[in-house]
Structure formats: C-alpha cells, structure tokens
Design a protein around this motif. Structure first.
Motif, short mmCIF file in Angstrom:
data_model
loop_
_atom_site.label_atom_id
_atom_site.label_comp_id
_atom_site.label_asym_id
_atom_site.label_seq_id
_atom_site.Cartn_x
_atom_site.Cartn_y
_atom_site.Cartn_z
N ILE A 72 -4.70 1.69 -11.57
CA ILE A 72 -4.25 1.61 -10.18
C ILE A 72 -5.44 1.80 -9.26
CG2 ILE A 72 -2.76 2.66 -8.42
CD1 ILE A 72 -0.93 3.59 -10.69
N ASN A 73 -5.66 0.85 -8.34
CA ASN A 73 -6.84 0.88 -7.48
C ASN A 73 -6.60 1.73 -6.24
OD1 ASN A 73 -9.53 -0.01 -6.85
ND2 ASN A 73 -8.63 -1.21 -5.20
N LEU A 74 -7.60 2.55 -5.90
CA LEU A 74 -7.58 3.34 -4.67
C LEU A 74 -8.46 2.65 -3.64
CD1 LEU A 74 -8.06 6.94 -6.16
CD2 LEU A 74 -5.96 5.61 -5.91
N SER A 75 -7.96 2.47 -2.42
CA SER A 75 -8.74 1.82 -1.38
C SER A 75 -9.40 2.82 -0.43
CB SER A 75 -7.86 0.86 -0.56
OG SER A 75 -6.75 1.55 0.01
N ARG A 76 -8.98 4.08 -0.47
CA ARG A 76 -9.60 5.11 0.37
C ARG A 76 -9.31 6.47 -0.21
NH1 ARG A 76 -8.23 8.49 5.08
NH2 ARG A 76 -6.06 7.97 4.67
N ILE A 77 -10.32 7.34 -0.16
CA ILE A 77 -10.13 8.76 -0.47
C ILE A 77 -10.98 9.56 0.49
CG2 ILE A 77 -11.87 8.66 -2.31
CD1 ILE A 77 -10.36 11.03 -3.61
N GLU A 78 -10.40 10.59 1.05
CA GLU A 78 -11.10 11.40 2.04
C GLU A 78 -10.65 12.84 1.94
OE1 GLU A 78 -11.81 11.69 6.87
OE2 GLU A 78 -10.66 10.05 6.01
N PHE A 138 -6.84 16.32 0.19
CA PHE A 138 -7.36 14.97 -0.03
C PHE A 138 -6.31 13.93 0.37
CE2 PHE A 138 -9.33 17.92 -2.94
CZ PHE A 138 -10.68 17.66 -2.75
N PHE A 139 -6.78 12.95 1.13
CA PHE A 139 -5.95 11.82 1.54
C PHE A 139 -6.34 10.60 0.71
CE2 PHE A 139 -5.70 14.66 5.10
CZ PHE A 139 -4.43 14.46 5.63
N ILE A 140 -5.34 9.88 0.20
CA ILE A 140 -5.61 8.73 -0.65
C ILE A 140 -4.74 7.55 -0.21
CG2 ILE A 140 -5.36 7.80 -2.99
CD1 ILE A 140 -6.14 10.44 -4.11
N ASP A 141 -5.35 6.38 -0.12
CA ASP A 141 -4.63 5.12 0.07
C ASP A 141 -4.71 4.35 -1.24
OD1 ASP A 141 -4.12 5.79 2.67
OD2 ASP A 141 -5.66 4.50 3.53
N ILE A 142 -3.59 3.81 -1.67
CA ILE A 142 -3.47 3.18 -2.98
C ILE A 142 -2.96 1.75 -2.81
CG2 ILE A 142 -2.38 3.34 -5.25
CD1 ILE A 142 -1.84 6.36 -4.46
N GLU A 143 -3.56 0.82 -3.52
CA GLU A 143 -3.12 -0.57 -3.47
C GLU A 143 -2.01 -0.81 -4.47
OE1 GLU A 143 -6.63 -2.94 -3.94
OE2 GLU A 143 -7.33 -2.56 -1.89
N ALA A 144 -0.87 -0.21 -4.20
CA ALA A 144 0.29 -0.35 -5.09
C ALA A 144 1.52 0.11 -4.34
CB ALA A 144 0.10 0.47 -6.37
N ASN A 145 2.67 -0.32 -4.84
CA ASN A 145 3.95 0.06 -4.26
C ASN A 145 4.49 1.28 -4.99
OD1 ASN A 145 6.82 0.14 -3.66
ND2 ASN A 145 6.61 -1.94 -2.88
N ILE A 146 5.00 2.22 -4.23
CA ILE A 146 5.47 3.46 -4.84
C ILE A 146 6.63 3.23 -5.80
CG2 ILE A 146 7.19 4.04 -3.06
CD1 ILE A 146 6.18 6.93 -3.23
N HIS A 147 7.34 2.12 -5.65
CA HIS A 147 8.50 1.83 -6.50
C HIS A 147 8.11 1.21 -7.85
CE1 HIS A 147 11.22 2.83 -3.25
NE2 HIS A 147 10.53 2.04 -2.45
N GLN A 148 6.85 0.84 -8.01
CA GLN A 148 6.42 0.24 -9.27
C GLN A 148 6.42 1.30 -10.38
OE1 GLN A 148 2.57 -1.35 -8.29
NE2 GLN A 148 3.41 -3.13 -7.19
N PRO A 149 6.78 0.93 -11.59
CA PRO A 149 6.84 1.91 -12.68
C PRO A 149 5.53 2.65 -12.91
CG PRO A 149 7.95 -0.12 -13.31
CD PRO A 149 7.30 -0.40 -11.99
N LEU A 150 4.39 1.95 -12.82
CA LEU A 150 3.11 2.61 -13.01
C LEU A 150 2.88 3.69 -11.96
CD1 LEU A 150 0.61 -0.22 -14.06
CD2 LEU A 150 1.51 1.64 -15.46
N HIS A 183 0.83 -1.20 0.00
CA HIS A 183 0.00 0.00 0.00
C HIS A 183 0.87 1.25 0.00
CE1 HIS A 183 -3.03 -2.92 1.15
NE2 HIS A 183 -3.97 -2.00 1.03
N THR A 184 0.31 2.32 -0.55
CA THR A 184 0.94 3.63 -0.52
C THR A 184 -0.09 4.65 -0.05
OG1 THR A 184 2.49 3.11 -2.30
CG2 THR A 184 2.03 5.44 -1.90
N SER A 185 0.31 5.56 0.81
CA SER A 185 -0.57 6.64 1.26
C SER A 185 0.03 7.98 0.89
CB SER A 185 -0.78 6.57 2.78
OG SER A 185 -1.54 5.44 3.14
N LYS A 229 2.13 15.39 -0.74
CA LYS A 229 2.93 14.77 0.32
C LYS A 229 2.78 13.25 0.22
CE LYS A 229 3.59 16.72 4.23
NZ LYS A 229 3.53 17.32 5.60
N ILE A 230 3.88 12.57 0.03
CA ILE A 230 3.86 11.12 -0.07
C ILE A 230 4.32 10.54 1.26
CG2 ILE A 230 4.81 9.13 -1.28
CD1 ILE A 230 5.31 11.06 -3.67
#
Length: 290
Positions: free
Chosen positions: A230-236, A249-261, A203-205, A277-278
């Motif tokens: 890329i799937n988002l699991s939360r947005i607020e 806006f705060f976002i949680d993402i089901e992906a690794n920040i190091h992935q090319p996408l 996950h990435t926030s 802010k990552i």
C-alpha cells in the motif's frame, strides 16, 4: 435543502475561493441553497463543523511550496467526529496589493504566514528590507491599505478586485506550480448524498500516536503498509503537545479504506498505535475539472 459551509474569512481569500469552487461542484447535485460562513481562523472553521454550527468546512491542508497547514492538522487531531469528504486542488497565484506608487515606498508587507513563506524568495529579491507581518488570512489587512501608503499585502487578484485595490506586482510566488490542497470536512455521514461516494474514493487520511518513544516504533507502523504493498503519499509528524520529543503522525494513503488490504492494514496498525484516528476516504478533485 440548505447547506452551510464554513471557511476562513474575511471574504476574498483562497479558502473562500476554494469554497466557491466547491459550490459550483455542488450545483450539479440536489443542494438548493448553499450558505458560506466565514470564520476568523482555520481552527474556528473546523470547530464550527464539530459543534454543528456548519455542515461542512473547506480548509487548506497542504501547499506544494510550504507543505502542510499545521493549524488544520492540529484541529483535525484535537476535535472528534470529523471526516474528510473530498479534496480540492487549487492553483495559487499571489499578487502584491498596495496603494503605494512604487516598490521603493513599501515598508511593511502583510499576509497569512503560508503566503509570506510562499513568496519568500521574491520578497528577498525585490523588498529585502521590508517588515513582514503575519495575519490570520491573506485578506485581513486589505481594508487598511488605503490609509497606509507604505503598506502592502500578499493576496489574490480576485481579492484586489473585490476590495477595489491596485496590484503593484503579479505572479510573485516562488514557484509557478504553486497549488494548495483543500479538504472538505464534515461531521458525519449525514452529508454523504452531496459528496463523492466513499466506495469510489482514491485516498485515505489518518493520524496516530504511539505508546512510547522507542527505537523502531514508527518503522513498525510503516512496515504494515509496505508489507501489503500500500503506497503512502504523505507522512508528517506533529508534536503531541504533551511533552518535548513526543510526536503524532499524519499519513495520506493511496487506497480506499473499504478495500480488503486496507482493512487488514488498519487492524494490524492497532497493535502498534496508542490512538488511531481515521479521517476517512475521499477523492481528489482539481478545481479546473469543476
């Protein structure tokens, strides 16, 4: 090696319990000595890490009934050089602690606002006329219960044992599936040897503000992730605290920040955001897996 962990106090609350779970997980590493450091508020726990008073903080981020913990979100946005190193998902089972002989004698119920909200339906059914009083934590009011037989507190079974207080009602949260996600927050990568490797994170926030409140400005940012699958699991959204109607806006993402996408998405996101802010990539660990 010593490691100090900040958390919301006083002892016995759910934040300390999550920190203890985390200590058990750390016991599998080379950490020799872990010190728990309770603070009066969630914001102060996070600030302790930002100012170097503690290496890590374990703070609540989101509850399955009541949603995000706004104090955590605001502190993460306002303070710099913080990263999420790990997430812990812990079941939350509330009990009603009181020295009263019956529910009929209770006039006031104390607890953290999140706990009061998580038990709202139970309170309306069994204690419809009581006054609810918000406290900084679920354990703050426990030491005064013996002196007030008309008072009660919503807390945990563990807290009742620690403070040697009777439980008047059990399992009072509004959903049996009640759980809270805690973040392990660090200042920088100096503690990465204790944590899950970010290259394996799931996950990435992040959080961002936009330049102006214009039609489609949020849609453009979200479309960046949609276009790349890329799937988002939360947005607020949270107010910027600058002007009425301005949000970040705060976002949680089901992906690794190091992935090319993800790297492509973040680069494009800069075109539509004012401040980005990552908070980092991390794994999510159920406490029953520790």
């Amino acid at each position: 090696m010593n490691l100090s962990i900040a958390h919301l106090g006083p002892p016995g609350n759910y934040s300390e319990q999550a920190a203890l779970f985390y200590m058990d997980w750390l016991a599998k590493t080379t950490v020799e000595n872990v010190i728990l450091c309770p603070y009066p508020s969630i914001a102060q726990s996070i600030k302790a890490v930002a100012e170097g008073q503690a290496k890590l903080a374990v703070v609540p981020a989101e509850n399955s009934i009541e949603g995000s913990v706004t104090m955590t979100m605001d502190a993460m946005w306002q303070l710099d050089n913080l990263q999420i190193s790990l997430a812990l998902v812990m079941p939350i089972i509330h009990v009603l602690i009181s020295c009263a002989t019956s529910l009929e004698n209770i006039q006031t119920v104390y607890s953290h606002p999140q706990a009061l909200a998580q038990c709202q339906r139970w309170l309306e059914r069994f204690l419809p006329n009581v006054q609810t009083v918000a406290t900084n934590s679920t354990t703050e009011a426990l030491q005064s219960l013996e002196a007030d037989l008309s008072a009660a507190a919503i807390s945990s079974q563990r807290a009742a044992k620690l403070y040697h207080l009777p439980i008047l009602a059990r399992d009072i949260n509004d959903s049996p599936e009640n759980c809270t996600r805690f973040w392990v927050v660090s200042q920088n990568s100096n503690v990465e040897s204790f944590l899950t490797s970010p290259t394996n994170a799931s996950h990435t926030s992040l959080a961002f503000s936009v330049p102006a409140n214009l039609p489609g400005v949020l849609a453009k940012t979200l479309q960046v992730f949609a276009n790349l699958g890329i799937n988002l699991s939360r947005i607020e959204s949270r107010p910027t605290k600058r002007s009425l109607g301005e949000y970040l806006f705060f976002i949680d993402i089901e992906a690794n920040i190091h992935q090319p996408l993800m790297q492509s998405a973040l680069q494009e996101l800069l075109n539509y955001t004012e401040i980005l802010k990552i908070f980092g990539s991390y794994n999510v660990l159920p406490t029953d897996a520790i």
